[in-house]
Design an enzyme around this catalytic site. Sequence first.
Site, PDB file in Angstrom:
ATOM      1  N   ARG A 112      64.786 -45.210-142.867  1.00 10.45           N
ATOM      2  CA  ARG A 112      63.140 -45.332-142.899  1.00 10.45           C
ATOM      3  C   ARG A 112      63.464 -46.238-141.317  1.00 10.45           C
ATOM      4  NH1 ARG A 112      61.839 -48.927-147.738  1.00 10.45           N
ATOM      5  NH2 ARG A 112      59.269 -49.760-146.640  1.00 10.45           N
ATOM      6  N   CYS A 157      61.304 -56.449-143.180  1.00 14.49           N
ATOM      7  CA  CYS A 157      61.751 -55.494-144.410  1.00 14.49           C
ATOM      8  C   CYS A 157      60.309 -54.345-144.536  1.00 14.49           C
ATOM      9  CB  CYS A 157      61.388 -56.037-145.568  1.00 14.49           C
ATOM     10  SG  CYS A 157      61.001 -57.101-146.754  1.00 14.49           S
TER      11      CYS A 157
END
Length: 279
Positions: free
Chosen positions: A177, A236
């Site tokens: 990611r 995050c």
Amino acid sequence: MSSSIVSTDWLATHLEQPGLVIIDCRKSKPGITPAIDFKGKYLEAHIPGAIYIEVDAISDCSTGLPHMMPSAEAFSQSMSQRGVSHDSTIIVYDEGDLFSAPRVWWMLTSFGASNVRILDGGLNAWLNEGKPLHSGEETLPSAHFIARLQREVVVNAAQVKQAIGNTQIIDARSLGRFKGEAPEPRPGLHGGHIPGSLSVPFTELTEAGHIKSPQALQQTFARLGVDITQPTIASCGSGVTAAALLFGLHLLGSDQVQIYDGAWAEWGDINEDYPIETH
């Protein structure tokens, strides 16, 4: 062990300790469809005396972004209603993977709770060791939680943008990611990362279902390029696993860490104001 971690053996021998509050804060990970019903799993089996608190239930969910830090007043009310006092001995646990327990630990400590610990190994370790379980809903009599932020613990997107190139930024998402090679679990988000940030997947902080030793944590952070002596911003996907990185650094004595609460849910949105890297 650190005063911020507690073992399953310690907890098993202190279940009846006056003033002890145990919080089951297991949470379903994004991208899992259908979402895991951890409240249902809690009702089936949990550590004796534990109450269930899902992160969203004690967060500000009115901003359009997931589980943002609430006001001190709202957090005080949430905790007091659930029977949690700022001077309780509080043990929080997830499955043992540091997915959600550090976020609840961070919220509690940020608002002034004086004695909060994460259960090493979480419920999975408790189950594997055959320790006792309860079923059904457990509640506590209302308490008094005086919530006061100890310092500035969160930063916003403008502050992160200003910090690029000046402050260490670490990202708890997976490397795929981070590089934009794996899809984001939330639709409508770009792939990639905040320019200049470091990839530090939160999964690197545990080994065989337990929190790594301080020496192993230090080696992990060093291998991933993190200077534990520097002021740091942790990010995050939505502000939850960033708290795992903050917790890991805290275990090594580094408390100069703030969380970018909007995280990739905000930064990765279709907005030309926020630069993105993919390498």
